[in-house]
Design an enzyme around this catalytic site. Structure first.
Site, PDB file in Angstrom:
ATOM      1  N   GLU A  36     -15.101   7.686  26.281  1.00  0.00           N
ATOM      2  CA  GLU A  36     -15.174   7.998  27.502  1.00  0.00           C
ATOM      3  C   GLU A  36     -16.291   6.971  27.470  1.00  0.00           C
ATOM      4  O   GLU A  36     -16.553   6.792  28.944  1.00  0.00           O
ATOM      5  CB  GLU A  36     -15.205   9.158  27.264  1.00  0.00           C
ATOM      6  CG  GLU A  36     -14.004  10.494  27.294  1.00  0.00           C
ATOM      7  CD  GLU A  36     -13.358   9.965  25.568  1.00  0.00           C
ATOM      8  OE1 GLU A  36     -13.351  11.474  25.526  1.00  0.00           O
ATOM      9  OE2 GLU A  36     -13.808   9.934  24.288  1.00  0.00           O
TER      10      GLU A  36
ATOM     11  N   ALA B 121      11.828  -2.686   1.034  1.00  0.00           N
ATOM     12  CA  ALA B 121      12.604  -3.751   1.090  1.00  0.00           C
ATOM     13  C   ALA B 121      13.930  -3.432   0.154  1.00  0.00           C
ATOM     14  O   ALA B 121      13.651  -3.854  -1.230  1.00  0.00           O
ATOM     15  CB  ALA B 121      11.192  -4.841   1.140  1.00  0.00           C
TER      16      ALA B 121
ATOM     17  N   MET C  15      16.297  -6.711  -9.082  1.00  0.00           N
ATOM     18  CA  MET C  15      17.806  -6.859 -10.119  1.00  0.00           C
ATOM     19  C   MET C  15      17.014  -6.060 -11.313  1.00  0.00           C
ATOM     20  O   MET C  15      16.616  -5.306 -10.921  1.00  0.00           O
ATOM     21  CB  MET C  15      17.036  -8.913 -10.475  1.00  0.00           C
ATOM     22  CG  MET C  15      17.217  -9.685  -9.768  1.00  0.00           C
ATOM     23  SD  MET C  15      18.692  -9.145  -8.563  1.00  0.00           S
ATOM     24  CE  MET C  15      19.749 -10.159  -9.679  1.00  0.00           C
TER      25      MET C  15
ATOM     26  N   ARG D  15       0.265  -2.513   6.857  1.00  0.00           N
ATOM     27  CA  ARG D  15      -0.974  -1.593   5.111  1.00  0.00           C
ATOM     28  C   ARG D  15      -2.732  -1.257   6.229  1.00  0.00           C
ATOM     29  O   ARG D  15      -3.499  -0.813   6.156  1.00  0.00           O
ATOM     30  CB  ARG D  15      -1.411  -2.758   4.764  1.00  0.00           C
ATOM     31  CG  ARG D  15      -0.014  -2.629   3.418  1.00  0.00           C
ATOM     32  CD  ARG D  15      -1.129  -4.279   2.574  1.00  0.00           C
ATOM     33  NE  ARG D  15      -0.025  -4.029   1.435  1.00  0.00           N
ATOM     34  CZ  ARG D  15       0.204  -4.810   0.920  1.00  0.00           C
ATOM     35  NH1 ARG D  15      -1.205  -6.270   0.682  1.00  0.00           N
ATOM     36  NH2 ARG D  15       0.853  -4.391  -0.389  1.00  0.00           N
TER      37      ARG D  15
ATOM     38  N   ARG E  55      -3.812  -9.070   3.769  1.00  0.00           N
ATOM     39  CA  ARG E  55      -3.868 -10.341   4.553  1.00  0.00           C
ATOM     40  C   ARG E  55      -3.214 -10.804   5.630  1.00  0.00           C
ATOM     41  O   ARG E  55      -2.232 -11.362   5.237  1.00  0.00           O
ATOM     42  CB  ARG E  55      -3.539 -11.663   2.634  1.00  0.00           C
ATOM     43  CG  ARG E  55      -3.938 -10.731   1.275  1.00  0.00           C
ATOM     44  CD  ARG E  55      -3.740 -11.422   0.031  1.00  0.00           C
ATOM     45  NE  ARG E  55      -2.160 -11.448  -0.140  1.00  0.00           N
ATOM     46  CZ  ARG E  55      -2.223  -9.939  -0.609  1.00  0.00           C
ATOM     47  NH1 ARG E  55      -2.257  -8.976  -0.858  1.00  0.00           N
ATOM     48  NH2 ARG E  55      -0.380  -9.785  -1.219  1.00  0.00           N
TER      49      ARG E  55
ATOM     50  N   THR F 149      11.185   4.989  -8.494  1.00  0.00           N
ATOM     51  CA  THR F 149      11.337   6.418  -9.602  1.00  0.00           C
ATOM     52  C   THR F 149       9.866   6.875  -8.891  1.00  0.00           C
ATOM     53  O   THR F 149      10.121   8.327  -8.430  1.00  0.00           O
ATOM     54  CB  THR F 149      10.497   6.453 -10.940  1.00  0.00           C
ATOM     55  OG1 THR F 149      11.738   5.560 -11.203  1.00  0.00           O
ATOM     56  CG2 THR F 149      10.587   7.379 -11.125  1.00  0.00           C
TER      57      THR F 149
ATOM     58  N   GLY G 131      11.800   8.050  -5.027  1.00  0.00           N
ATOM     59  CA  GLY G 131      12.503   9.087  -5.068  1.00  0.00           C
ATOM     60  C   GLY G 131      12.135  10.729  -5.444  1.00  0.00           C
ATOM     61  O   GLY G 131      11.774  11.683  -4.929  1.00  0.00           O
TER      62      GLY G 131
END
Length: 382
Positions: free
Chosen positions: A57, A159, A168, A189, A212, A298, A301
Site C-alpha cells: 500500500e 519424481a 532403482m 524451492r 540454483r 519412507t 510415506g
C-alpha cells in the site's frame, strides 16, 4: 452477495499478480499487492518485496502521489493496523485520502484480524472484501496455514517413472526427470521457507538442498532441515555446505559430537521415528510458511500416513524402471480398495519432456486439516 464491477475484477487480478512477484522474497510475511485506481485508470501500484521494507500500500500511495485522493485501493490482503517494522497501512490509506478499499481477504494475524477494516471504516472509507478470495487464499496458503493451523503448508516433491517408481532397487535415482523439470524444482524451492529431508537421503544421495537458478535472481535461501533422530549424519554431506542455514532435528537422547556447530533441536520420538507434527510446529515457530519435502519413500510415506501432506508436486517422466524399483510412498499398508488414498488433481503441466502434476490428498485426515487451513483469511505480518 456483493456486487463487484468488471473493473473491480480486473484491478484485483492485477493486485494478485503484483503480490506474486514477492513469492521468493517476502517470507515470513505474506505476498501482498495493491493497485490504486480512478475507475479503470491505474494511478499507483506496488507489492511487498521483503520483510522490513515498505508494504504494498505504501509503495502504491507513493507512486500515485496526490492522485491517491479519491481513488479506490485494491489490496490482496487486509491492510495492517499495527506498528511493526513499518507503520500501519490503514493509517496511510486514510492519510492519502482514498475513498474506497476493496480487499480480497481478511487477515488472521492477531494484531490485524479485522482491525484494519475497522480503522478504515471509522475514517469514513467504504470497505468491501471477499473479491477473488479463493485466489488470494491459495496465493498465501503457507501463511494462512501457519497462523490458522499452527504448522506450515507441507509440499512433498517426487519424481517417478511411468510405472510409478522413484529409484532403482539399489537406490540409484539420478536422473529420472529431465533438466527442465529439475530447473522447475529450483523455482519451487525458491518459494519455500524450508527444504526438508531425512538422514537416509543424506547418506544415500548427498543432496545440497539449495536453490540454483540460471541467471541473476533474488531470493531468500530456504532453511535446510535434516530429520536425523540419532544425529548420524552430522559429520558428512553437502547439506552443511554453503550459505544456506541448516537445522538438524533429532531425538532427545541423541548425543552430538563435541565439535558440532550446526543448529539443532530435539523433538519427541518413538524409537527412530520422530514426531512429525512436532517437527512442523518447530518450523512454524521459526516463521516457516511452506515446507518442501525432498526425501525417499519412507519419510514421504510417514508424512502422508500422519495426514500432514497438503500437496504433492509430482514429476512424471516417460521412462520405465521395472517391478523391482522403489515406490513413491512406503508404509501405507493399503490392503484393499476401500483403504485407497484419493488425490485431487489441481494442475497438470508439461515441463520439458516430463509432466508435472500438483495433487492434493483428499483422505479424511488431510481433508479436515486442509479445510481448517482456509477457514479464515490470510493477511499481513509486519
Amino acid at each position: 452477495m456483493r456486487g463487484y464491477s468488471a473493473t473491480d475484477h480486473v484491478m484485483m487480478a492485477r493486485a494478485l499478480r503484483l503480490a506474486e512477484r514477492g513469492a521468493w522474497t517476502t517470507r515470513p510475511n505474506p505476498m501482498v499487492g495493491c493497485v490504486l485506481a480512478h475507475g479503470d485508470e491505474v494511478v499507483g501500484e506496488g507489492w511487498h518485496v521483503r520483510p522490513g521494507g515498505p508494504h504494498a500500500e505504501i509503495i502504491a500511495i507513493e507512486a500515485a502521489g496526490e492522485r491517491a485522493r479519491g481513488a479506490t485501493a485494491y489490496v490482496s490482503l487486509e491492510p495492517c493496523a499495527h506498528t511493526g517494522r513499518t507503520g500501519p497501512c490503514a493509517d496511510a490509506l486514510v492519510a492519502a485520502g482514498v475513498a474506497r478499499v476493496v480487499a480480497a481477504m481478511r487477515d488472521p494475524f492477531p494484531q490485524v484480524d479485522g482491525s484494519g477494516f475497522d480503522r478504515l471504516r471509522a475514517a469514513g472509507i467504504e470497505i468491501v472484501h471477499g473479491l477473488m478470495e479463493t485466489q488470494a487464499q491459495a496465493l498465501n496458503r503457507g501463511y494462512v496455514s501457519r497462523l490458522v493451523r499452527g504448522r506450515p503448508w507441507l509440499r512433498v516433491k517426487l519424481a517417478m517413472s511411468l510405472d510409478g517408481h522413484t529409484a532403482m532397487e539399489s537406490g540409484e535415482s539420478k536422473w529420472i526427470s529431465g533438466e527442465a523439470a529439475r530447473m522447475d524444482v529450483m523455482r519451487w524451492r525458491a518459494r519455500s521457507g524450508a527444504l526438508l529431508t531425512g538422514s537416509g537421503t543424506v547418506m544415500a544421495d548427498d543432496p545440497q538442498l539449495t536453490v540454483r537458478l540460471d541467471g541473476p535472481a533474488e531470493f531468500s535461501p530456504p532453511l535446510r532441515v535434516v530429520l536425523d533422530p540419532g544425529l548420524a549424519t552430522v559429520a558428512r554431506g553437502r547439506v552443511r555446505e554453503g550459505e544456506a542455514p541448516t537445522l538438524y532435528v533429532h531425538a532427545a537422547n541423541a548425543k552430538p559430537p563435541r565439535d558440532f556447530a550446526s543448529e539443532r533441536v530435539a523433538v519427541p520420538a518413538d524409537g527412530n521415528a520422530l514426531d512429525l507434527a512436532a517437527v512442523l510446529r518447530v518450523l512454524a515457530d521459526r516463521g516457516i510458511n511452506e515446507v518442501q519435502v525432498e526425501a525417499g519413500a519412507t519419510l514421504a510415506g510417514a508424512f502422508l500416513r500422519a495426514g500432514l501432506v497438503d500437496e504433492v508436486l509430482l514429476y512424471v517422466a516417460p521412462v520405465l524402471l521395472g517391478t523391482q524399483a522403489r515406490p513413491l510412498f512406503s508404509g501405507l499398508q493399503i490392503q484393499d480398495m476401500t483403504q485407497r488414498m484419493a488425490m485431487r488433481l489441481e494442475e497438470s503441466v508439461s515441463v520439458g519432456g516430463d509432466l508435472r502434476l500438483r495433487l492434493y490428498p483428499v483422505c479424511e485426515v488431510a481433508a479436515d486439516a486442509g479445510a481448517a487451513a482456509f477457514a479464515g483469511a490470510a493477511g499481513q505480518e509486519a
